[in-house]
Write a protein that holds these residues in place. Structure first.
Motif, PDB file in Angstrom:
ATOM      1  N   CYS A 197      -7.396   3.376   4.239  1.00 36.33           N
ATOM      2  CA  CYS A 197      -7.115   2.103   4.914  1.00 36.33           C
ATOM      3  C   CYS A 197      -8.371   1.259   5.076  1.00 36.33           C
ATOM      4  O   CYS A 197      -8.296   0.028   5.155  1.00 36.33           O
ATOM      5  CB  CYS A 197      -6.483   2.359   6.281  1.00 36.33           C
ATOM      6  N   SER A 198      -9.523   1.899   5.145  1.00 36.90           N
ATOM      7  CA  SER A 198     -10.767   1.143   5.273  1.00 36.90           C
ATOM      8  C   SER A 198     -11.154   0.443   3.978  1.00 36.90           C
ATOM      9  O   SER A 198     -11.970  -0.489   3.992  1.00 36.90           O
ATOM     10  CB  SER A 198     -11.904   2.073   5.710  1.00 36.90           C
ATOM     11  N   ARG A 199     -10.553   0.864   2.847  1.00 37.91           N
ATOM     12  CA  ARG A 199     -10.892   0.283   1.547  1.00 37.91           C
ATOM     13  C   ARG A 199      -9.759  -0.539   0.935  1.00 37.91           C
ATOM     14  O   ARG A 199     -10.006  -1.416   0.117  1.00 37.91           O
ATOM     15  CB  ARG A 199     -11.279   1.387   0.562  1.00 37.91           C
ATOM     16  N   ALA A 200      -8.513  -0.230   1.306  1.00 37.72           N
ATOM     17  CA  ALA A 200      -7.375  -0.920   0.707  1.00 37.72           C
ATOM     18  C   ALA A 200      -7.352  -2.390   1.127  1.00 37.72           C
ATOM     19  O   ALA A 200      -7.770  -2.745   2.231  1.00 37.72           O
ATOM     20  CB  ALA A 200      -6.070  -0.232   1.115  1.00 37.72           C
ATOM     21  N   VAL A 201      -6.865  -3.235   0.224  1.00 40.24           N
ATOM     22  CA  VAL A 201      -6.810  -4.669   0.509  1.00 40.24           C
ATOM     23  C   VAL A 201      -5.688  -4.990   1.491  1.00 40.24           C
ATOM     24  O   VAL A 201      -5.848  -5.809   2.403  1.00 40.24           O
ATOM     25  CB  VAL A 201      -6.619  -5.455  -0.806  1.00 40.24           C
ATOM     26  N   THR A 202      -4.529  -4.359   1.309  1.00 42.57           N
ATOM     27  CA  THR A 202      -3.391  -4.558   2.223  1.00 42.57           C
ATOM     28  C   THR A 202      -2.936  -3.191   2.740  1.00 42.57           C
ATOM     29  O   THR A 202      -1.899  -2.673   2.330  1.00 42.57           O
ATOM     30  CB  THR A 202      -2.219  -5.261   1.498  1.00 42.57           C
ATOM     31  N   PRO A 203      -3.716  -2.568   3.621  1.00 44.46           N
ATOM     32  CA  PRO A 203      -3.408  -1.200   4.051  1.00 44.46           C
ATOM     33  C   PRO A 203      -2.193  -1.115   4.956  1.00 44.46           C
ATOM     34  O   PRO A 203      -1.809  -2.095   5.606  1.00 44.46           O
ATOM     35  CB  PRO A 203      -4.675  -0.787   4.807  1.00 44.46           C
ATOM     36  N   VAL A 204      -1.581   0.072   4.997  1.00 47.14           N
ATOM     37  CA  VAL A 204      -0.477   0.328   5.915  1.00 47.14           C
ATOM     38  C   VAL A 204      -0.925   0.104   7.354  1.00 47.14           C
ATOM     39  O   VAL A 204      -0.190  -0.476   8.162  1.00 47.14           O
ATOM     40  CB  VAL A 204       0.035   1.772   5.725  1.00 47.14           C
ATOM     41  N   LEU A 205      -2.112   0.565   7.683  1.00 54.62           N
ATOM     42  CA  LEU A 205      -2.670   0.367   9.020  1.00 54.62           C
ATOM     43  C   LEU A 205      -3.944  -0.459   8.892  1.00 54.62           C
ATOM     44  O   LEU A 205      -5.010   0.074   8.579  1.00 54.62           O
ATOM     45  CB  LEU A 205      -2.990   1.714   9.676  1.00 54.62           C
ATOM     46  N   PRO A 206      -3.872  -1.769   9.098  1.00 54.08           N
ATOM     47  CA  PRO A 206      -5.082  -2.593   9.021  1.00 54.08           C
ATOM     48  C   PRO A 206      -6.040  -2.225  10.150  1.00 54.08           C
ATOM     49  O   PRO A 206      -5.767  -2.480  11.320  1.00 54.08           O
ATOM     50  CB  PRO A 206      -4.542  -4.024   9.188  1.00 54.08           C
ATOM     51  N   LEU A 207      -7.149  -1.611   9.805  1.00 53.02           N
ATOM     52  CA  LEU A 207      -8.088  -1.140  10.825  1.00 53.02           C
ATOM     53  C   LEU A 207      -8.679  -2.294  11.622  1.00 53.02           C
ATOM     54  O   LEU A 207      -9.111  -2.107  12.767  1.00 53.02           O
ATOM     55  CB  LEU A 207      -9.191  -0.315  10.173  1.00 53.02           C
ATOM     56  N   SER A 208      -8.698  -3.487  11.025  1.00 55.08           N
ATOM     57  CA  SER A 208      -9.230  -4.642  11.759  1.00 55.08           C
ATOM     58  C   SER A 208      -8.398  -4.936  13.011  1.00 55.08           C
ATOM     59  O   SER A 208      -8.935  -5.406  14.024  1.00 55.08           O
ATOM     60  CB  SER A 208      -9.258  -5.873  10.852  1.00 55.08           C
ATOM     61  N   LEU A 209      -7.090  -4.656  12.955  1.00 52.10           N
ATOM     62  CA  LEU A 209      -6.257  -4.889  14.132  1.00 52.10           C
ATOM     63  C   LEU A 209      -6.651  -3.965  15.280  1.00 52.10           C
ATOM     64  O   LEU A 209      -6.509  -4.327  16.452  1.00 52.10           O
ATOM     65  CB  LEU A 209      -4.781  -4.681  13.789  1.00 52.10           C
ATOM     66  N   LEU A 210      -7.120  -2.770  14.948  1.00 54.56           N
ATOM     67  CA  LEU A 210      -7.486  -1.821  15.997  1.00 54.56           C
ATOM     68  C   LEU A 210      -8.764  -2.231  16.721  1.00 54.56           C
ATOM     69  O   LEU A 210      -9.097  -1.655  17.753  1.00 54.56           O
ATOM     70  CB  LEU A 210      -7.643  -0.422  15.396  1.00 54.56           C
ATOM     71  N   ASP A 254       0.844  -1.203   0.000  1.00 55.60           N
ATOM     72  CA  ASP A 254       0.000   0.000   0.000  1.00 55.60           C
ATOM     73  C   ASP A 254       0.880   1.255   0.000  1.00 55.60           C
ATOM     74  O   ASP A 254       1.032   1.915   1.034  1.00 55.60           O
ATOM     75  CB  ASP A 254      -0.914  -0.041   1.233  1.00 55.60           C
ATOM     76  N   LEU A 255       1.423   1.605  -1.136  1.00 57.02           N
ATOM     77  CA  LEU A 255       2.259   2.804  -1.217  1.00 57.02           C
ATOM     78  C   LEU A 255       1.450   4.094  -1.095  1.00 57.02           C
ATOM     79  O   LEU A 255       1.928   5.061  -0.491  1.00 57.02           O
ATOM     80  CB  LEU A 255       3.071   2.789  -2.515  1.00 57.02           C
ATOM     81  N   PRO A 256       0.223   4.193  -1.669  1.00 59.10           N
ATOM     82  CA  PRO A 256      -0.561   5.418  -1.441  1.00 59.10           C
ATOM     83  C   PRO A 256      -0.841   5.674   0.039  1.00 59.10           C
ATOM     84  O   PRO A 256      -0.761   6.812   0.506  1.00 59.10           O
ATOM     85  CB  PRO A 256      -1.861   5.161  -2.223  1.00 59.10           C
ATOM     86  N   GLY A 257      -1.167   4.627   0.794  1.00 57.21           N
ATOM     87  CA  GLY A 257      -1.392   4.803   2.225  1.00 57.21           C
ATOM     88  C   GLY A 257      -0.141   5.271   2.938  1.00 57.21           C
ATOM     89  O   GLY A 257      -0.191   6.140   3.812  1.00 57.21           O
ATOM     90  N   ALA A 258       1.009   4.695   2.558  1.00 59.55           N
ATOM     91  CA  ALA A 258       2.270   5.123   3.160  1.00 59.55           C
ATOM     92  C   ALA A 258       2.559   6.583   2.853  1.00 59.55           C
ATOM     93  O   ALA A 258       3.051   7.334   3.711  1.00 59.55           O
ATOM     94  CB  ALA A 258       3.413   4.237   2.655  1.00 59.55           C
ATOM     95  N   ALA A 259       2.256   7.013   1.621  1.00 60.82           N
ATOM     96  CA  ALA A 259       2.495   8.413   1.245  1.00 60.82           C
ATOM     97  C   ALA A 259       1.600   9.353   2.043  1.00 60.82           C
ATOM     98  O   ALA A 259       2.039  10.431   2.488  1.00 60.82           O
ATOM     99  CB  ALA A 259       2.249   8.592  -0.255  1.00 60.82           C
ATOM    100  N   LEU A 260       0.342   8.956   2.264  1.00 57.54           N
ATOM    101  CA  LEU A 260      -0.580   9.810   3.018  1.00 57.54           C
ATOM    102  C   LEU A 260      -0.133   9.985   4.469  1.00 57.54           C
ATOM    103  O   LEU A 260      -0.101  11.108   4.992  1.00 57.54           O
ATOM    104  CB  LEU A 260      -1.992   9.214   2.972  1.00 57.54           C
ATOM    105  N   VAL A 261       0.225   8.884   5.135  1.00 56.76           N
ATOM    106  CA  VAL A 261       0.616   9.002   6.540  1.00 56.76           C
ATOM    107  C   VAL A 261       1.962   9.710   6.674  1.00 56.76           C
ATOM    108  O   VAL A 261       2.187  10.473   7.625  1.00 56.76           O
ATOM    109  CB  VAL A 261       0.637   7.617   7.222  1.00 56.76           C
ATOM    110  N   THR A 262       2.861   9.511   5.723  1.00 62.36           N
ATOM    111  CA  THR A 262       4.149  10.208   5.762  1.00 62.36           C
ATOM    112  C   THR A 262       3.949  11.712   5.649  1.00 62.36           C
ATOM    113  O   THR A 262       4.530  12.499   6.415  1.00 62.36           O
ATOM    114  CB  THR A 262       5.058   9.724   4.622  1.00 62.36           C
ATOM    115  N   ALA A 263       3.111  12.127   4.692  1.00 55.59           N
ATOM    116  CA  ALA A 263       2.868  13.559   4.511  1.00 55.59           C
ATOM    117  C   ALA A 263       2.165  14.155   5.726  1.00 55.59           C
ATOM    118  O   ALA A 263       2.485  15.268   6.165  1.00 55.59           O
ATOM    119  CB  ALA A 263       2.034  13.788   3.251  1.00 55.59           C
ATOM    120  N   ALA A 264       1.223  13.415   6.311  1.00 58.27           N
ATOM    121  CA  ALA A 264       0.477  13.933   7.459  1.00 58.27           C
ATOM    122  C   ALA A 264       1.393  14.141   8.653  1.00 58.27           C
ATOM    123  O   ALA A 264       1.381  15.213   9.290  1.00 58.27           O
ATOM    124  CB  ALA A 264      -0.664  12.975   7.812  1.00 58.27           C
ATOM    125  N   ILE A 265       2.207  13.143   8.987  1.00 59.55           N
ATOM    126  CA  ILE A 265       3.096  13.256  10.145  1.00 59.55           C
ATOM    127  C   ILE A 265       4.178  14.301   9.870  1.00 59.55           C
ATOM    128  O   ILE A 265       4.589  15.042  10.775  1.00 59.55           O
ATOM    129  CB  ILE A 265       3.716  11.896  10.487  1.00 59.55           C
TER     130      ILE A 265
END
Length: 474
Positions: free
Chosen positions: A265-278, A216-227
């Motif tokens: 992350c709620s839609r990605a198949v292999t998200p950076v942060l799997p919301l199910s773990l939370l 999930d590179l788009p997810g990684a890019a989003l969280v990197t930019a946010a932090i």
């Protein structure tokens, strides 16, 4: 831990290296894996000691500018751990591990040759990409070389490397910085080359999972930019003004990006942060506490180095040796803390660790003065903070990882590491924002230490409340 270690690796027995060859190659594989993991973890601690010299030698840059040498590494390293783990699953751990070593080694050489701070920050970001590839892949490589009956021991040895690197980092950083800050990065080059030469012959092939999806590179890019934007707003708040358009705009953009990240992350198949773990309460509680505790931990390490080098005007070597007793306590207590967790539970042990850590910072507030008095002032505080970290961090990591299903062990570990890196970024940014203020050094540092005490106690309270809160029905 035994169940977590056994199920995923049992799947590898049928497709990995033959058992006899795996047993013979274990020693060499562990040594080569330890070299890479130690490099990636050392780099997070070793640069702290060199930071003042880097700022001084590269154009007398301000602390707020030089802090990005730490934050660029931490942000990208944390954000890319999960995608890199997915890459290792898809294409094979050995290739990803050696690719990470190659990238990290080349970037280390580039860091050593950097002519200014901002190019150094760019090369540090490339280093972080290599480190993120190394760490999750290294465990897959190690397990492929380990006989089944020794895998739990191998995993414990793998995790102990991080503690040893943290303990050695400040002292080694001080020795290398005495010869010049560029040696902090050059030390990685011969180690990386040795692994690249020996690795193809000595490291076993871990099985690739052909059905694994791309990371999930788009997810990684989003969280990197946010932090990154959040860190920018905190670091530059004093310079730009906390109500300026630049600071408020950075914070607003951070909120928007985080919202997009959660939606993605709620839609990605292999998200950076799997919301199910939370949804697994012990994992969510321990991960949140891990993030919160990383804030005072990172701020404490940086503040001790900056105090010794800028207030007491100590050399980098003397500073590194002075800081080392605290981190040395961590692996000692990590090995002995298991019975305490079994008897009292992770929440109480974590709370006790936070209180001891805060007591160490409180000792500094009460005793640290511009006149150097290491035995009576800094040393007791370093030992107390080391005991606190040794009780808290291994407990939180263990509580998080052991609460996830066996087939999510690697992903859960990566998410915990990502949380810790995000907290470290915020801790460095917050401390830099306070120390950037003009005024008496004793007073300014004391403000930073009060912030560390407050965030540490908040961590204890939050974890006690969230961990013990009964789960909702269903």
């Amino acid at each position: 831990m035994s169940e977590l270690a056994s199920e995923p690796v049992a799947q590898q027995d049928s497709v990995g290296e033959p058992p006899g060859r795996r047993a013979r190659s274990f020693g060499a594989a562990f040594l080569l894996v330890a070299a890479g993991v130690a490099m990636s973890n050392l780099d997070q601690f070793i640069v702290n000691v060199a930071l003042p010299q880097i700022g001084d030698r590269l154009g007398h840059e301000s602390l707020s500018s030089v802090s990005w040498v730490l934050n660029a590494y931490a942000v990208l390293f944390g954000a890319l751990l999960v995608p890199a783990g997915n890459l290792a699953d898809r294409f094979g751990a050995r290739g990803v591990y050696l690719g990470g070593i190659a990238g990290f080694t080349v970037a280390s050489l580039a860091c050593a040759l950097a002519p200014n701070v901002w190019l150094l920050v760019v090369f540090r970001a490339v280093q972080a990409v290599g480190a993120a590839a190394m760490v999750p892949a290294s465990l897959g490589v190690l397990l492929a070389a380990t006989p089944p009956e020794k895998r739990l021991t191998a995993i414990r040895g793998w995790t102990a490397i991080s503690g040893a690197a943290a303990a050695l980092g400040p002292a080694l950083g001080g020795v290398l910085t005495e010869a010049g800050w560029r040696w902090v990065f050059l030390i990685n080059v011969p180690i990386g080359l040795a692994v690249l030469v020996a690795g193809p012959a000595l490291l076993p092939k871990a099985p690739a999972r052909t059905g694994t999806r791309l990371p999930d590179l788009p997810g990684a890019a989003l969280v990197t930019a946010a932090i990154g934007l959040l860190s920018l707003a905190v670091v530059k708040g004093s310079d730009w003004g906390w109500t300026s358009a630049a600071v408020l705009g950075s914070l607003a953009a951070c909120v928007v990006l985080l919202a997009l990240f959660v939606a993605w992350c709620s839609r990605a198949v292999t998200p950076v942060l799997p919301l199910s773990l939370l949804r697994i309460r012990p994992f969510a509680a321990a991960s949140l506490a891990n993030l919160l505790f990383a804030v005072p931990f990172a701020a404490m390490l940086l503040s001790s180095v900056l105090w010794a080098e800028t207030v007491w005007h100590w050399s980098a070597m003397r500073t590194g040796l002075a800081v080392a007793p605290g981190p040395l306590m961590v692996p000692l207590l990590a090995a002995k803390g298991g019975p305490l967790v079994t008897r009292f539970g992770p929440a109480r042990v974590t709370a006790a660790g936070c209180v001891v850590f805060a007591a160490g910072i409180g000792w500094w507030i009460a005793t640290m003065r511009a006149t150097a008095d290491y035995p009576a002032a800094m040393l007791p505080g370093m030992l107390l903070t080391g005991i606190g970290v040794g009780l808290t961090l291994p407990t939180l990591i263990g509580a998080a990882v052991t609460s996830v299903p066996p087939d999510r062990f690697a992903t859960g570990s990566a998410v915990v590491s990502m949380a810790r890196q995000v907290g470290a970024v915020l801790g460095v940014a917050g401390l830099v924002a306070i120390l950037a203020r003009a005024g008496d050094p004793e007073h300014v540092f004391r403000q930073g230490w009060w912030l560390i005490v407050a965030t540490t106690l908040v961590t204890a309270v939050v974890y006690l409340v969230v961990a013990r809160r009964p789960a909702a029905a269903g």
